[in-house]
Enzyme design. Structure first.
Site, PDB file in Angstrom:
ATOM      1  N   LYS A  63       0.805  -1.229   0.000  1.00 30.04           N
ATOM      2  CA  LYS A  63       0.000   0.000   0.000  1.00 30.04           C
ATOM      3  C   LYS A  63       0.835   1.275   0.000  1.00 30.04           C
ATOM      4  O   LYS A  63       0.380   2.314  -0.489  1.00 30.04           O
ATOM      5  CB  LYS A  63      -0.917   0.011   1.216  1.00 30.04           C
ATOM      6  CG  LYS A  63      -2.026  -1.029   1.207  1.00 30.04           C
ATOM      7  CD  LYS A  63      -3.216  -0.581   0.397  1.00 30.04           C
ATOM      8  CE  LYS A  63      -4.409  -1.493   0.589  1.00 30.04           C
ATOM      9  NZ  LYS A  63      -5.580  -1.055  -0.193  1.00 30.04           N
ATOM     10  N   SER A  92      -9.200   1.216   8.046  1.00 33.06           N
ATOM     11  CA  SER A  92      -8.936   0.605   9.346  1.00 33.06           C
ATOM     12  C   SER A  92      -7.610  -0.139   9.360  1.00 33.06           C
ATOM     13  O   SER A  92      -7.220  -0.705  10.380  1.00 33.06           O
ATOM     14  CB  SER A  92     -10.050  -0.381   9.708  1.00 33.06           C
ATOM     15  OG  SER A  92     -10.123  -1.417   8.752  1.00 33.06           O
TER      16      SER A  92
END
Length: 350
Positions: A63, A92
């Site tokens: 990511k 989250s």
């Protein structure tokens, strides 16, 4: 700037020029992760597998590539004389940490909306380690969106979506550029997990552009199978089936976005679904044979290669496998591995 749809471009979701530009942008800030092999696993599947180790990436997942690319592009666009600005996202997990670290590296303030049931360790990483401001919300998507919109209005922030964002997808594609370079283009196929589809779209675009004949195989939990259903029906499935998603591969729970559906539809040669037991057994193989710490989502592509559903084409001898992340709660590992021992009993209650 916030969310940009990806358009089909001559058979590619994202042109290679954009991904190469992203690679130049992110290279100073991310690891060039290694490609590993394992003879024992090769013997089990009858193929030569080459694992792109994004679990060894900063924040423990791919990511960071997309986050750095998106924040750097925003910074370049605004210029040095711009009014103060910030970045806003909701997440989250890995995306929250990635955007927070990207902001810290590039000196851009970051605001992250996180559900109030997010693991404390992840919130602490976002807030204390990487310096972002966290806004708790109730753990439903509509609340994430509502609070994020309020934060954007207060901070004049620019929203970076976890996967439905052109710059994020191009950034994720840099892992594909590296994999093909590290293999000198000598791959017959690449297997990529599909959740929201940003990683799949970026890496598949890069690999297909660099080797047009390569086979692109998506991998997905059977208990969160919107991508495979979308691929088969040639129409984006906007909801999970009743009782879904319930999978240990918690990084692959999200539905495809319109842009990433185009990526799957355009680039995938097949999408293979795997059971919870197959994911568990693949996870055990990676731990025991490769000695690598990965999360269940990262085991899904190997589970697909080992599955009876994987294309039996003998020409697919050299196969790239993307290990997308390593953020696993080790206290849960015994329960996760027990699923493979017991058979198809579903995801464990953790």
């Amino acid at each position: 700037k916030a969310t940009v749809s990806v358009l089909n471009c001559r058979g590619m979701a994202i042109p290679l020029t954009e991904i190469r530009a992203a690679h130049e942008r992110v290279a100073p800030y991310v690891h060039r992760t290694p490609v590993l092999t394992c003879g024992a696993i090769d013997a089990l599947c009858g193929r030569s597998l080459h694992f792109k180790c994004e679990h060894l990436q900063k924040v423990g997942a791919f990511k960071i590539r997309g986050a750095v690319n998106a924040v750097q592009l925003l910074k370049d666009e605004r210029g040095s004389d711009a009014e103060p600005y910030s970045v806003v996202t909701h997440s989250s997990g890995n995306h929250a940490q990635a955007v927070a670290l990207a902001g810290k590296l590039l000196d851009v303030p970051v605001h992250v909306v996180m559900p109030d049931n997010a693991p404390v360790v992840k919130r602490n990483a976002v807030e204390q380690t990487y310096g972002a401001k966290v806004y708790p919300c109730r753990p439903i998507l509509s609340e994430r969106v509502r609070v994020a919109e309020e934060v954007m209005a207060k901070t004049q922030g620019v929203f970076i979506h976890p996967y439905d964002h052109r710059a994020v997808q191009a950034g994720q594609g840099t892992a594909g550029v590296e994999l093909m370079e590290q293999m000198d283009g000598d791959l017959d196929a690449v297997v990529i997990a599909i959740g929201g589809g940003g990683m799949f779209t970026g890496i598949a675009s890069a690999c297909r552009a660099l080797k047009p004949g390569i086979k692109i195989i998506g991998a997905e939990p059977a208990m969160a199978n919107d991508a495979s259903r979308s691929f088969e029906e040639k129409e984006r499935q906007e909801e999970h089936l009743p009782g879904q998603p319930t999978t240990m591969a918690d990084g692959l729970l999200t539905l495809l976005a319109p842009s990433t559906f185009e990526g799957v539809k355009t680039l995938a040669d097949a999408v293979v679904t795997v059971s919870e037991a197959e994911i568990s057994r693949a996870l055990r193989l990676i731990f025991e044979r490769m000695k690598q710490v990965v999360e269940p989502s990262a085991a899904v592509p190997l589970a697909a290669v080992l599955s009876d559903k994987f294309p039996r084409d003998p020409a697919l001898r050299k196969v790239g496998v993307v290990l997308c992340g390593g953020n696993i709660n080790l206290a849960h590992l015994p329960a996760l591995l027990a699923v493979g021992d017991k058979g198809d009993v579903g995801a464990p209650k953790l």
